[in-house]
Design a protein around this motif. Structure first.
Motif, PDB file in Angstrom:
ATOM      1  N   ASN A 274       0.821  -1.210   0.000  1.00  0.00           N
ATOM      2  CA  ASN A 274       0.000   0.000   0.000  1.00  0.00           C
ATOM      3  C   ASN A 274       0.859   1.266   0.000  1.00  0.00           C
ATOM      4  O   ASN A 274       0.366   2.354   0.284  1.00  0.00           O
ATOM      5  N   MET A 275       2.136   1.088  -0.322  1.00  0.00           N
ATOM      6  CA  MET A 275       3.093   2.194  -0.386  1.00  0.00           C
ATOM      7  C   MET A 275       3.238   2.915   0.955  1.00  0.00           C
ATOM      8  O   MET A 275       3.479   4.119   1.004  1.00  0.00           O
ATOM      9  N   ARG A 276       3.107   2.134   2.039  1.00  0.00           N
ATOM     10  CA  ARG A 276       3.380   2.686   3.368  1.00  0.00           C
ATOM     11  C   ARG A 276       4.826   2.370   3.730  1.00  0.00           C
ATOM     12  O   ARG A 276       5.331   1.285   3.439  1.00  0.00           O
ATOM     13  N   TYR A 277       5.484   3.311   4.396  1.00  0.00           N
ATOM     14  CA  TYR A 277       6.892   3.148   4.745  1.00  0.00           C
ATOM     15  C   TYR A 277       7.082   2.030   5.778  1.00  0.00           C
ATOM     16  O   TYR A 277       6.414   2.008   6.817  1.00  0.00           O
ATOM     17  N   LEU A 278       7.984   1.095   5.482  1.00  0.00           N
ATOM     18  CA  LEU A 278       8.424   0.098   6.435  1.00  0.00           C
ATOM     19  C   LEU A 278       9.780   0.469   7.027  1.00  0.00           C
ATOM     20  O   LEU A 278      10.055   0.174   8.190  1.00  0.00           O
ATOM     21  N   ALA A 279      10.644   1.079   6.230  1.00  0.00           N
ATOM     22  CA  ALA A 279      11.969   1.498   6.702  1.00  0.00           C
ATOM     23  C   ALA A 279      12.533   2.508   5.716  1.00  0.00           C
ATOM     24  O   ALA A 279      12.146   2.534   4.544  1.00  0.00           O
ATOM     25  N   ALA A 280      13.441   3.336   6.219  1.00  0.00           N
ATOM     26  CA  ALA A 280      14.110   4.313   5.352  1.00  0.00           C
ATOM     27  C   ALA A 280      15.478   4.600   5.935  1.00  0.00           C
ATOM     28  O   ALA A 280      15.652   4.690   7.153  1.00  0.00           O
ATOM     29  N   SER A 281      16.468   4.722   5.069  1.00  0.00           N
ATOM     30  CA  SER A 281      17.825   4.993   5.516  1.00  0.00           C
ATOM     31  C   SER A 281      17.973   6.457   5.925  1.00  0.00           C
ATOM     32  O   SER A 281      17.156   7.323   5.576  1.00  0.00           O
ATOM     33  N   HIS A 282      19.052   6.721   6.694  1.00  0.00           N
ATOM     34  CA  HIS A 282      19.320   8.098   7.107  1.00  0.00           C
ATOM     35  C   HIS A 282      19.544   8.990   5.886  1.00  0.00           C
ATOM     36  O   HIS A 282      19.098  10.144   5.859  1.00  0.00           O
ATOM     37  N   ARG A 283      20.199   8.452   4.871  1.00  0.00           N
ATOM     38  CA  ARG A 283      20.465   9.244   3.667  1.00  0.00           C
ATOM     39  C   ARG A 283      19.165   9.635   2.968  1.00  0.00           C
ATOM     40  O   ARG A 283      19.037  10.736   2.427  1.00  0.00           O
ATOM     41  N   TRP A 284      18.199   8.711   2.953  1.00  0.00           N
ATOM     42  CA  TRP A 284      16.874   9.019   2.373  1.00  0.00           C
ATOM     43  C   TRP A 284      16.239  10.200   3.121  1.00  0.00           C
ATOM     44  O   TRP A 284      15.734  11.145   2.521  1.00  0.00           O
ATOM     45  N   MET A 285      16.263  10.090   4.471  1.00  0.00           N
ATOM     46  CA  MET A 285      15.659  11.143   5.290  1.00  0.00           C
ATOM     47  C   MET A 285      16.374  12.479   5.052  1.00  0.00           C
ATOM     48  O   MET A 285      15.734  13.538   5.007  1.00  0.00           O
ATOM     49  N   GLU A 286      17.685  12.413   4.882  1.00  0.00           N
ATOM     50  CA  GLU A 286      18.471  13.625   4.683  1.00  0.00           C
ATOM     51  C   GLU A 286      18.234  14.213   3.294  1.00  0.00           C
ATOM     52  O   GLU A 286      18.014  15.424   3.148  1.00  0.00           O
TER      53      GLU A 286
END
Length: 877
Positions: A274-286
């Motif tokens: 459903n395109m809900r976030y399961l995980a994201a790297s610090h670089r993605w967040m940055e």
């Protein structure tokens, strides 16, 4: 007159109103009587049959089939047989036919015929047989049981799943397949079914014949009679162990994926379907300005409302199995800014067929659009390398023989960072042998035929360390020629070390279990002995066959001791505790008890033991039994008795020395206290003097004098308490006692303590001193443990030149001996910043060792660890 004339009206009435078909044929085979059911069944009237039809005509083509039965009944022999007959409508029916001879004056005058339609019964039998075949051929286990739990049926499927044959369980109670911890389910599930509930695919555990617990899915259904009363229960059992294993592995895999994504150095995000976030790297967040925001569980489209339909379509395609990649493309943000992105969007899979969501890798290449192809290629290698830990990618251009690999390869091989691969020098590191030859041959074959290979082999790094590597390689061909060789190398040293440690641990446990000097007895929760080792047989005189499954450990205890201990525990816990519960009460509460008992041998003789009882728990922390380890302490008791005698002899001299030490300590402490009191009164009389530098120094000196007196008193006690003869002390036992004393401290600190000292090794000393020496070194090792690796303390011992050399090794902070060796065992000398460090422990320990006639040697390296060698006098047995 016909036979029919001899029937009275009542008899005719009864015959015409029963369901059975009745007839009478005389000895000439002429029909003399039929009832209504018989005539109706054949579609005839009585007038058409009675005194008209003969049996050969009536039966027609089947007469010959029945002739043997007709001849037999005319000889006076009753007949009963099954047959098929076609009725007036052409239906083929199954009949049960009975012939009964009718005799007059000693001869057969004819015979009665009784015919019953059993077509429905035959159909039911056929259906039952077919159902039985289906039940026995299905892979699922099918069991039926009575309401009270008695097993009625048991098919082949459940035999395969639980290991019991049908003849082993039918008639027994269903509880034999319930684990002890789930015995309550037996009644709970039955009550739910009796209340009208249909239990389907209920997941639980069941116990196989071999004792193994397996995961199963069960479906329970009631069996009812015509009145709707439940008479039995059917149970369908399906083995879901593999499914549970796969689910567990899937959860672990997903968790590893999430951790990988979170720690990835690139911009990487993981989504569900459903395109809900399961995980994201610090670089993605940055990269996307999301630092500080909680995005897990939220929709990607909620976080980025500017995402257009083109991107959403890409997501839908990838969720259907596609992979979407782009080297560069513009992306307009909601604030109007423009980013140039490189991306890779692909599905991740729950299993081979089920897509679990998307993995989205992006790179902000706004400042790097002009990167050359070499940079892109290296970036791809880094991406692959970062997917797993300590796996390095290598690549060789077969046309130029130029090799590259990822930086972690240098780390694995302990080469300088930036080292360029030189295959000759790398191959020289590998240990020559069969594995090395196999690697060379496999690499050659891969370059010629395109085969892949995976080989484990060892090498020695330039720093002299041994590494085990798994080398995996493949080849890429173009126009039939090998243009590229590539693959990965994985450091598997740790996994091999763990495997070796496990093998060693298993060997040690087996050695302990089969020890001939220690009694090891385990029981189930009810107290029945389950294991009885060789040591128990040697010490007690019983065989395992006499005890296992038959007796409780109470048989080897003195009843009066058990009763007395039961009274103590009853008072402690406020309820009556007796019998087997006396031994396990503390263990049931998560504790272990080490206590001296008297064991009774089979021949009635007794001996003292030190018994430790602990609970045995399963993965769910449920108690499944208890373990008792007992050591014969006869020699220890004798030594204690001798020691008490020796101590009485020297008591007077020791008391005099102690009194002297106390007098000195008391007088010094009195003078010190007077000085401290006078200073306090002096400062109270004139508060302004409290700030005077000399008064402050004087008060500090008084405090130091007080501490010195206390420490000198401890040292005096060391030198005073060792006079007299030394006794034999079992070094291994004293170390084990110390391990128990610091068990919680070591566990909280994560420190593993290994005791490799032989059980038979004896030293000359005093038990209190040996305890103090061992405890001091172990607690120091725990206090100054490593914070960067898994801390341990290892104790081993050898015998040389009349001494037992106890070696205590740790991997802690270490000591700079170049700087501190000369003052290592001095008073008030500390070498680490610990809040509890007084600098007196090693001083006292050294005095204790020297008082026992020994010495201490030490080697240490900062950041590596410390090894102490304690020389104690060897006491030969």
């Amino acid at each position: 007159m016909t036979i029919g004339d001899r029937w009275d009206s009542f008899g005719f009435f009864v015959a015409d109103h029963v369901d059975a078909m009745l007839a009478y044929w005389d000895k000439d085979l002429v029909c003399r009587f039929v009832n209504k059911a018989y005539a109706d069944w054949f579609g005839k009237s009585k007038a058409e049959l009675v005194d008209v039809v003969t049996l050969p005509v009536f039966l027609g083509t089947v007469y010959q089939e029945h002739k043997s039965h007709i001849d037999a009944v005319l000889r006076g022999e009753p007949q009963k047989f099954d047959t098929q007959f076609r009725d007036s409508l052409g239906n083929v029916l199954q009949l049960l036919v009975s012939y009964y001879p009718h005799t007059e004056n000693g001869s057969v005058a004819g015979f009665f015929v009784h015919t019953v339609d059993i077509s429905s019964l035959k159909l039911l039998q056929s259906t039952s047989q077919m159902f039985a075949t289906i039940v026995n051929s299905t892979s699922d286990g099918i069991v039926s049981k009575s309401i009270d739990g008695t097993i009625i049926t048991w098919n082949k499927g459940v035999e395969r799943i639980l290991g019991y044959a049908a003849d082993e369980v039918i008639g027994n109670d269903i509880s034999i397949i319930f684990p002890a911890q789930l015995s309550h389910e037996r009644f709970e599930l039955v009550n739910r079914v009796l209340s009208g509930e249909h239990l389907e695919q209920y997941e639980t555990l069941r116990q196989r014949k071999d004792g193994k617990l397996i995961h199963v899915s069960i479906t329970l259904s009631p069996v009812t009679d015509d009145d709707g009363n439940v008479t039995a229960i059917t149970k369908v059992i399906r083995d879901i162990s593999l499914q549970k294993q796969q689910e567990t592995e899937l959860r672990r895999s997903n968790e590893r994926n999430r951790i990988f994504v979170q720690q990835a150095p690139n911009a990487l995000a993981m989504f569900d379907t459903n395109m809900r976030y399961l995980a994201a790297s610090h670089r993605w967040m940055e990269d996307y300005g999301l630092l500080g925001r909680d995005i897990i569980g939220k929709s990607h489209y909620e976080i980025f409302p500017e995402i257009g339909e083109d991107w959403k379509q890409i997501h839908r395609d990838c969720l259907a199995g596609a992979v979407n990649q782009c080297d560069e493309a513009p992306f307009e943000r909601a604030d109007g800014s423009l980013q140039w992105l490189q991306w890779d969007v692909r599905p991740w899979y729950q299993n081979e067929k089920e897509i679990g969501g998307l993995l989205m890798y992006t790179a902000d290449i706004s400042r790097q659009k002009e990167k050359d192809s070499e940079r892109k290629r290296i970036q791809q290698i880094l991406e692959r390398t970062n997917q797993v830990a300590r796996i390095a990618h290598w690549d060789v251009d077969a046309r130029t023989d130029i090799a590259t690999w990822s930086p972690i390869a240098n780390e694995i091989l302990e080469l300088p960072q930036g080292y360029q691969p030189n295959w000759e020098s790398v191959l020289s590191m590998f240990q020559k042998g069969e594995n090395f030859d196999n690697l060379i041959a496999a690499a050659k074959e891969s370059a010629e035929k395109g085969t892949s290979y995976s080989i484990e082999l060892s090498l020695t790094t330039p720093k002299g360390n041994q590494r085990w590597l798994r080398v995996i390689g493949e080849a890429e061909f173009r126009d039939g020629k090998c243009v590229r060789r590539f693959g990965i190398i994985q450091d598997v040293t740790r996994s091999r070390e763990i495997a070796a440690q496990l093998r060693k641990l298993n060997d040690e446990l087996s050695a302990i279990l089969n020890s001939g000097h220690v009694s090891i007895i385990s029981t189930n929760c009810e107290g029945i002995i389950k294991t009885f080792n060789q040591g128990a047989e040697n010490l007690l005189g019983y065989t395992a066959a006499e005890m296992v499954g038959k007796e409780s450990p109470q048989i080897i205890h003195v009843a009066a001791e058990v009763e007395q201990r039961g009274e103590e525990l009853s008072e402690q816990f406020g309820r009556t505790i007796q019998g087997f519960d006396v031994f396990i009460e503390l263990a049931k509460h998560g504790k272990y008890e080490s206590r001296n008992w008297t064991y009774v041998r089979k021949n009635g003789t007794t001996f003292p033991v030190q018994l430790v009882v602990t609970a045995i728990r399963n993965d769910e922390e449920e108690i499944t039994g208890y373990l008792g380890i007992a050591t014969d302490i006869t020699d220890l008791k004798n030594a204690e008795k001798e020691t008490r005698t020796l101590l009485e002899i020297t008591k007077d001299q020791n008391e005099r020395l102690k009194n002297f030490a106390h007098i000195v300590s008391h007088n010094l402490r009195s003078h010190s206290g007077n000085i401290e009191m006078l200073l306090t009164l002096f400062a109270a009389a004139d508060p302004s003097l409290a700030q005077n530098e000399y008064v402050t120094l004087l008060m500090k000196a008084s405090e130091n004098l007080k501490r010195t007196i206390t420490d000198l008193n401890e040292v005096a006690q060391v030198n005073l308490s060792t006079e007299g003869r030394l006794v034999s002390v079992n070094l291994c036992q004293r170390i084990e006692a110390a391990r128990y004393n610091v068990f919680q401290l070591a566990r909280d600190a994560g420190v593993t303590i290994y005791n490799h000292v032989p059980e038979y090794l004896m030293v000359a000393g005093l038990p209190a001193y040996i305890d103090s020496i061992v405890l001091n070194f172990i607690t120091n090792a725990i206090k100054y443990r490593s914070e960067t690796s898994e801390p341990y303390v290892r104790l081993c011992a050898t015998v040389a030149n009349g001494y037992v050399i106890l070696e205590i090794n740790d991997n802690g902070l270490g000591i700079d001996l170049k700087k501190h060796r000369s003052k290592l065992f001095g008073m008030y000398k500390t070498f680490h910043q610990g809040k509890d460090s007084r600098g007196i422990g090693l001083f006292i320990t050294k005095n204790q060792v020297e008082t026992l006639g020994g010495k201490i040697e030490v080697t240490s390296e900062i950041g590596v660890g410390t090894t102490f060698k304690i020389y104690l006098k060897h006491e030969e047995g």
